[in-house]
Write a protein that holds these residues in place. Sequence first.
Motif, PDB file in Angstrom:
ATOM      1  N   PRO A 158      58.181 -11.162  42.793  1.00  0.00           N
ATOM      2  CA  PRO A 158      58.150  -9.774  43.268  1.00  0.00           C
ATOM      3  C   PRO A 158      57.209  -8.877  42.483  1.00  0.00           C
ATOM      4  O   PRO A 158      57.051  -9.012  41.268  1.00  0.00           O
ATOM      5  N   ILE A 159      56.599  -7.944  43.204  1.00  0.00           N
ATOM      6  CA  ILE A 159      55.636  -7.006  42.635  1.00  0.00           C
ATOM      7  C   ILE A 159      56.017  -5.592  43.056  1.00  0.00           C
ATOM      8  O   ILE A 159      56.480  -5.374  44.180  1.00  0.00           O
ATOM      9  N   ALA A 160      55.842  -4.642  42.159  1.00  0.00           N
ATOM     10  CA  ALA A 160      56.162  -3.246  42.456  1.00  0.00           C
ATOM     11  C   ALA A 160      55.114  -2.645  43.383  1.00  0.00           C
ATOM     12  O   ALA A 160      53.916  -2.918  43.250  1.00  0.00           O
ATOM     13  N   ALA A 161      55.547  -1.815  44.311  1.00  0.00           N
ATOM     14  CA  ALA A 161      54.637  -1.188  45.267  1.00  0.00           C
ATOM     15  C   ALA A 161      53.544  -0.386  44.561  1.00  0.00           C
ATOM     16  O   ALA A 161      52.395  -0.361  45.018  1.00  0.00           O
ATOM     17  N   ALA A 162      53.892   0.270  43.462  1.00  0.00           N
ATOM     18  CA  ALA A 162      52.886   1.047  42.737  1.00  0.00           C
ATOM     19  C   ALA A 162      51.768   0.164  42.212  1.00  0.00           C
ATOM     20  O   ALA A 162      50.593   0.562  42.202  1.00  0.00           O
ATOM     21  N   ASN A 182      44.408 -12.458  45.400  1.00  0.00           N
ATOM     22  CA  ASN A 182      45.863 -12.538  45.324  1.00  0.00           C
ATOM     23  C   ASN A 182      46.370 -11.726  44.144  1.00  0.00           C
ATOM     24  O   ASN A 182      45.828 -11.804  43.033  1.00  0.00           O
ATOM     25  N   ILE A 183      47.441 -10.958  44.374  1.00  0.00           N
ATOM     26  CA  ILE A 183      48.098 -10.210  43.310  1.00  0.00           C
ATOM     27  C   ILE A 183      49.587 -10.529  43.352  1.00  0.00           C
ATOM     28  O   ILE A 183      50.140 -10.806  44.414  1.00  0.00           O
ATOM     29  N   ALA A 184      50.223 -10.502  42.179  1.00  0.00           N
ATOM     30  CA  ALA A 184      51.627 -10.904  42.107  1.00  0.00           C
ATOM     31  C   ALA A 184      52.298 -10.246  40.919  1.00  0.00           C
ATOM     32  O   ALA A 184      51.643  -9.792  39.974  1.00  0.00           O
ATOM     33  N   GLY A 185      53.621 -10.220  40.962  1.00  0.00           N
ATOM     34  CA  GLY A 185      54.393  -9.744  39.827  1.00  0.00           C
ATOM     35  C   GLY A 185      54.371 -10.761  38.701  1.00  0.00           C
ATOM     36  O   GLY A 185      53.949 -11.903  38.874  1.00  0.00           O
ATOM     37  N   LEU A 232      48.079 -10.798  37.834  1.00  0.00           N
ATOM     38  CA  LEU A 232      49.464 -10.416  37.609  1.00  0.00           C
ATOM     39  C   LEU A 232      49.582  -8.952  37.222  1.00  0.00           C
ATOM     40  O   LEU A 232      48.821  -8.455  36.385  1.00  0.00           O
ATOM     41  N   SER A 233      50.561  -8.281  37.816  1.00  0.00           N
ATOM     42  CA  SER A 233      50.869  -6.901  37.434  1.00  0.00           C
ATOM     43  C   SER A 233      51.773  -6.920  36.204  1.00  0.00           C
ATOM     44  O   SER A 233      52.244  -7.973  35.771  1.00  0.00           O
TER      45      SER A 233
END
Length: 242
Positions: A158-162, A182-185, A232-233
């Motif tokens: 899971p990743i935060a909307a911000a 690609n971006i991810a939590g 990764l965030s």
Amino acid sequence: MKFAVIGGTGLIGSQVVNDLNAAGHEAVPHAQSTGVDVIGGRGVEEAVAGADAIVNLTNSPTFDEASPAFFQKSMDNLLAAGTKGGVGHFVVLSIVGVDQVPELDYYRAKKLQEDILAAGPIPYSIVRATQFMEFVESVLSWTTEDGTVRLPATPIQPIAAADVALAVAEVAAGSPLGGVRNIAGPDVFTLDELGRITVAHASDGRTVVTDPTAGMFAAVKGDVLTDKNARLSSTRYADWLA
């Protein structure tokens, strides 16, 4: 730069607008509420006129077999208007693993959106994100009955909307990727594990039961909704809950 953010009043779109404007750009939100109808075409040409880039964050109103038609028509209208207006970059937000779950109507529809964009005349970028932290509670509600939540052990990241919004704004302000980012939590959970964490935080008495047949994500095989090689965030789920 000037950006036409289509779907710019929603969860991600409103934050993309804020992020771009904070960076010194001119980002204008467009949606049905502002008079732009991506299906009927009303207001679309006017919305993208003079824009350097289109950021399309619209979404199908349903996740069923009607969703491909939404993405087909909306992309056709936006690409036509963008081409007429001389737009130089077209960005869409999609889903990590979207091409790996053909069993789901909505995922097929999002892959169709990607394919239409890639085949179109405007230089493009696709940002694929993992599941939003903001949607976890909704996922739990789909399979909740009499205080019991049934969830499969599907791995998600899971990743935060911000964090999604920041990534989309960064890509939009850059040169077209001509492909996918690609971006991810930062952390991977199984969905049932994430459900237990969420329920424990809420202290509402619900019980989470592992059920491999429960809900939309039961159709997902393996870990295709995660990506260890994604950007990764930094926001962790426990911090987001807090």
